[in-house]
Design a protein around this motif. Structure first.
Motif, short mmCIF file in Angstrom:
data_model
loop_
_atom_site.label_atom_id
_atom_site.label_comp_id
_atom_site.label_asym_id
_atom_site.label_seq_id
_atom_site.Cartn_x
_atom_site.Cartn_y
_atom_site.Cartn_z
N ILE A 141 0.84 -1.19 0.00
CA ILE A 141 0.00 0.00 0.00
C ILE A 141 0.88 1.25 0.00
O ILE A 141 0.65 2.19 -0.77
CB ILE A 141 -0.96 0.01 1.22
CG1 ILE A 141 -1.98 -1.12 1.11
CG2 ILE A 141 -1.64 1.36 1.37
CD1 ILE A 141 -2.95 -1.01 -0.03
N ASP A 142 1.91 1.28 0.84
CA ASP A 142 2.80 2.45 0.88
C ASP A 142 3.50 2.68 -0.45
O ASP A 142 3.68 3.81 -0.88
CB ASP A 142 3.84 2.30 1.99
CG ASP A 142 3.25 2.51 3.38
OD1 ASP A 142 2.12 3.02 3.49
OD2 ASP A 142 3.92 2.14 4.36
N TRP A 143 3.91 1.61 -1.10
CA TRP A 143 4.64 1.71 -2.36
C TRP A 143 3.71 1.66 -3.57
O TRP A 143 4.16 1.63 -4.70
CB TRP A 143 5.69 0.61 -2.45
CG TRP A 143 6.81 0.82 -1.49
CD1 TRP A 143 6.88 0.39 -0.20
CD2 TRP A 143 8.02 1.52 -1.74
NE1 TRP A 143 8.07 0.80 0.37
CE2 TRP A 143 8.79 1.49 -0.55
CE3 TRP A 143 8.55 2.19 -2.85
CZ2 TRP A 143 10.04 2.09 -0.45
CZ3 TRP A 143 9.80 2.78 -2.74
CH2 TRP A 143 10.52 2.73 -1.55
N SER A 203 6.71 4.29 -5.29
CA SER A 203 6.11 3.41 -6.29
C SER A 203 7.14 2.34 -6.60
O SER A 203 8.30 2.44 -6.18
CB SER A 203 5.74 4.18 -7.57
OG SER A 203 6.90 4.41 -8.36
N PRO A 204 6.75 1.31 -7.35
CA PRO A 204 7.74 0.29 -7.73
C PRO A 204 8.90 0.86 -8.55
O PRO A 204 9.95 0.24 -8.65
CB PRO A 204 6.92 -0.71 -8.55
CG PRO A 204 5.51 -0.53 -8.07
CD PRO A 204 5.39 0.94 -7.74
N ARG A 205 8.73 2.05 -9.14
CA ARG A 205 9.78 2.66 -9.95
C ARG A 205 10.65 3.63 -9.15
O ARG A 205 11.60 4.20 -9.69
CB ARG A 205 9.14 3.38 -11.14
CG ARG A 205 8.46 2.41 -12.12
CD ARG A 205 7.55 3.09 -13.11
NE ARG A 205 6.49 3.89 -12.52
CZ ARG A 205 5.39 3.41 -11.91
NH1 ARG A 205 5.21 2.12 -11.82
NH2 ARG A 205 4.47 4.22 -11.42
N HIS A 206 10.34 3.83 -7.89
CA HIS A 206 11.10 4.74 -7.03
C HIS A 206 12.54 4.22 -6.91
O HIS A 206 12.76 3.00 -6.85
CB HIS A 206 10.44 4.81 -5.65
CG HIS A 206 10.98 5.86 -4.76
ND1 HIS A 206 12.14 5.71 -4.06
CD2 HIS A 206 10.51 7.10 -4.47
CE1 HIS A 206 12.37 6.81 -3.35
NE2 HIS A 206 11.39 7.67 -3.58
N PRO A 207 13.55 5.10 -6.85
CA PRO A 207 14.94 4.62 -6.78
C PRO A 207 15.24 3.78 -5.53
O PRO A 207 16.18 2.98 -5.55
CB PRO A 207 15.78 5.91 -6.80
CG PRO A 207 14.84 7.04 -6.63
CD PRO A 207 13.46 6.55 -6.93
N PHE A 208 14.47 3.93 -4.45
CA PHE A 208 14.71 3.14 -3.25
C PHE A 208 13.84 1.88 -3.16
O PHE A 208 13.93 1.15 -2.19
CB PHE A 208 14.49 3.98 -1.99
CG PHE A 208 15.50 5.08 -1.80
CD1 PHE A 208 16.81 4.96 -2.26
CD2 PHE A 208 15.15 6.25 -1.15
CE1 PHE A 208 17.72 5.98 -2.07
CE2 PHE A 208 16.06 7.27 -0.95
CZ PHE A 208 17.36 7.14 -1.43
#
Length: 165
Positions: free
Chosen positions: A25-27, A156-161
Motif C-alpha cells: 500500500i505504501d509503495w 512506487s515500484p519505480r522509485h529509486p529506493f
C-alpha cells in the motif's frame, strides 16, 4: 511439539502477509495484491464495502491521491482455527497531500480486523475490516522537503529506493 512448530510457522506467515499488505500500500505496488488476498476476499472500510475487484479500484484511487503514505502496523494478534485465522492489528497511518501547498497531513489511528484462509498449502487474506479509532488533519505551515533528508514522496515500484521484486 510438531503442532507448536506448525502454529509458529503459520503465525509467522500470517504476520508476513500483514507486513506485505502495509508495504505494498505504501509503495502503491498493486500487482502484489494478488499474492496477499484470495480473489473472493471481501472488504469493509465503512465508507466502502465490496469485493476484491471493487477494492482494487477503491484503494488505488484513495492511496494514489497522497504524496506520502506510511502504514505502521503493531504486532498482530493471531487466532488460528484449523485452516482459518483471525488477525487483529492496530495501525497508525499518516498520509500527505500536496494540495493546498505546502500540504496536509492526515493521521488515522485504527485497527485492521483480517481473516485468512489456507487453501492447498498457501495462506492468503480472505477479508479485511477497518475500524477507525481517531482521525487528525494538520495543515502544514512549511514545506519540509527542502531539508537534507530522504523523504517518502512518490513511492512506487519505480522509485529509486524500491526493493526489486
Amino acid at each position: 511439539m510438531p503442532d507448536a512448530i506448525e502454529q509458529f510457522v503459520t503465525k509467522a506467515r500470517l504476520a508476513e502477509l500483514v507486513a506485505e499488505y502495509a508495504n505494498l500500500i505504501d509503495w502503491i505496488d498493486w500487482d502484489r495484491l494478488d499474492a496477499v488476498f484470495w480473489p473472493d476476499a471481501t472488504f469493509d472500510f465503512g465508507m466502502f464495502k465490496g469485493d476484491f475487484a471493487a477494492y482494487r479500484q477503491f484503494v488505488a484511487e484513495l492511496e494514489e491521491g497522497y504524496a506520502r503514505r506510511l502504514h505502521m502496523f503493531g504486532l498482530p494478534s493471531i487466532t488460528l482455527t484449523g485452516e482459518r485465522a483471525r488477525i487483529d492489528a492496530g495501525c497508525v497511518i499518516v498520509c500527505r497531500t500536496d494540495d493546498p501547498a505546502p500540504g496536509i497531513d492526515d493521521t488515522f489511528w485504527g485497527r485492521y480486523l483480517l481473516t485468512a484462509e489456507k487453501r492447498g498449502e498457501e495462506w492468503r487474506l480472505s477479508g479485511l475490516t477497518y475500524m477507525l479509532n481517531l482521525f487528525d488533519r494538520t495543515e502544514r505551515q512549511v514545506d519540509d522537503r527542502g531539508g537534507p533528508m530522504n523523504f517518502g514522496d512518490g513511492l512506487s515500484p519505480r522509485h529509486p529506493f524500491a526493493l526489486p521484486r
